[in-house]
Design a protein around this motif. Structure first.
Motif, short mmCIF file in Angstrom:
data_model
loop_
_atom_site.label_atom_id
_atom_site.label_comp_id
_atom_site.label_asym_id
_atom_site.label_seq_id
_atom_site.Cartn_x
_atom_site.Cartn_y
_atom_site.Cartn_z
N GLY A 139 10.76 0.30 6.23
CA GLY A 139 10.13 -0.85 5.31
C GLY A 139 8.94 -1.56 5.96
N ASN A 170 0.61 -1.89 3.62
CA ASN A 170 0.19 -2.75 2.54
C ASN A 170 -0.34 -3.91 2.86
N SER A 203 -3.69 1.87 -3.06
CA SER A 203 -2.59 1.29 -3.95
C SER A 203 -1.40 0.99 -3.05
N GLN A 204 -0.49 0.00 -3.45
CA GLN A 204 0.42 -0.45 -2.70
C GLN A 204 1.70 0.54 -2.25
N LEU A 205 2.23 0.79 -1.45
CA LEU A 205 3.49 1.52 -1.09
C LEU A 205 4.45 0.84 -1.59
N ILE A 206 5.66 1.62 -2.13
CA ILE A 206 6.87 0.82 -2.34
C ILE A 206 7.90 1.60 -1.66
N LYS A 250 5.45 -2.30 4.95
CA LYS A 250 4.74 -3.31 4.71
C LYS A 250 3.51 -3.74 5.60
N LYS A 302 11.18 2.99 -1.37
CA LYS A 302 12.34 3.44 -1.92
C LYS A 302 13.93 3.25 -1.66
N GLU A 303 14.64 2.98 -2.30
CA GLU A 303 16.06 2.64 -2.11
C GLU A 303 16.68 3.57 -1.11
N ASN A 333 9.77 8.87 2.59
CA ASN A 333 10.33 7.46 2.11
C ASN A 333 11.17 7.99 0.66
#
Length: 334
Positions: free
Chosen positions: A138, A145, A169-172, A142, A174-175, A126
């Motif tokens: 992504g 999460n 915790s939520q995964l984010i 999702k 990355k761009e 990521n």
């Protein structure tokens, strides 16, 4: 590959070549856990693995309404048969998934099914994705999460065990990685998937020979999941190696395939290719092709274009790319 033609009738790696597996396990076991962790946490390894997966990897993420028997996500990476040691090395160093062979189809699979292991690989790559395939990454994030939200208060022991490992915790997502291509190993991984080196020898009218060197990458024009174009990526590669972006369309069994092609063939562009791969070496058997490629390139640069130069190029061609029968793996390290 979209789904690599199914997963049935695989030969598990432990029935293939135990000596290779033992060799890598012994090598890694001789290192401390700290050294292994340092590799997994290094940007070189993380960017390389991202590039490899974007080239020859697949994320299988089913919708919760899917009728498929398997709902949880998995990651599959495809290798040619000669690259079994690379697949085993990656599986061993990450301690994720299984390596298996589909010999009748001519490839090796590294398949990662366990939730905690898929989560681990996702966490490693990521932030290093560069292609439209980030959409699949992504969807995988999702899924995790939503999984955490559904099960955070569950009393099921198996669920609690998994949450204890992957966290709550939520995964984010990355761009897209926009750092210059020559600042990490992403393109090395992507080339191990979708690039190749060529030595072409042709006979001229006067009976003498011409040796031409090529480095080439070919990728599909569109990412079909969301109809996103790969042109931005190939443009960045073309600028790095100072080459043009070409296109081609083929009909295979009445189905049209359109792709972008990048080809380095003059001294300036080939010098840039070598400059990059000296900094971020390949890990697959293509590294051996690269070394032979450089041998011929060095003879060309020295203007030592004698009959021995032609013989050298001809002999190298006998054990090169698809015709290679001798392999060494001392380069397989990070």
């Amino acid at each position: 590959p979209a789904m690599v033609g199914g997963f049935g009738n695989n030969t598990k790696f432990n029935n293939l070549n135990m000596s290779i597996c033992s060799s890598f396990n012994n090598k890694l076991n001789s290192n401390s856990n700290n050294n292994t962790n340092a590799i997994l946490e290094s940007s070189i390894f993380q960017s390389y693995l991202a590039g490899l997966i974007e080239g020859d990897g697949t994320f299988a993420v089913h919708d919760k309404e899917s009728t498929s028997k398997r709902y949880s996500p998995m990651i599959i990476v495809c290798f040619k048969l000669a690259d079994l040691p690379l697949a085993v090395y990656l599986q061993t160093i990450t301690n994720c998934g299984e390596v298996s062979e589909k010999k009748d189809r001519g490839y090796i699979l590294w398949q990662i099914n366990k939730l905690t292991e898929v989560y681990k690989i996702v966490s490693i790559i990521n932030g290093y994705f560069r292609t439209p395939k980030i959409e699949a990454l992504g969807r995988t994030i999702k899924w995790f999460n939503l999984y955490k939200e559904r099960n955070i208060n569950s009393k099921l022991p198996i669920t609690i065990d998994i949450l204890n490992i992957i966290g709550t915790s939520q995964l984010i997502l990355k761009e897209v990685n926009t750092c210059p291509l020559d600042k990490d190993a992403w393109l090395s991984g992507f080339t191990d998937a979708d690039g190749n080196f060529s030595i072409n020898i042709t006979t001229r009218k006067k009976g003498n020979y011409r040796v031409q060197l090529y480095f080439r990458i070919e990728v599909a024009q569109m990412y079909t999941n969301n109809n996103t174009n790969f042109f931005n990526l190939v443009s960045q590669i073309s600028l790095l190696f100072n080459v043009n972006v070409l296109t081609r369309t083929r009909l295979i069994k009445d189905k049209k395939y359109s792709s972008f092609i990048l080809m380095a063939m003059n001294k300036n562009s080939l010098d840039k290719v070598i400059e990059y791969f000296e900094k971020y070496p390949l890990k697959s058997s293509k590294y051996l092709d690269y070394l032979d490629f450089c041998t011929v390139k060095n003879l060309q640069d020295s203007n030592n274009l004698t009959s021995s130069y032609i013989c050298t190029a001809q002999n190298i061609r006998k054990n090169f790319n698809k015709t290679r029968t001798t392999f060494t793996w001392n380069h397989l390290k990070f």
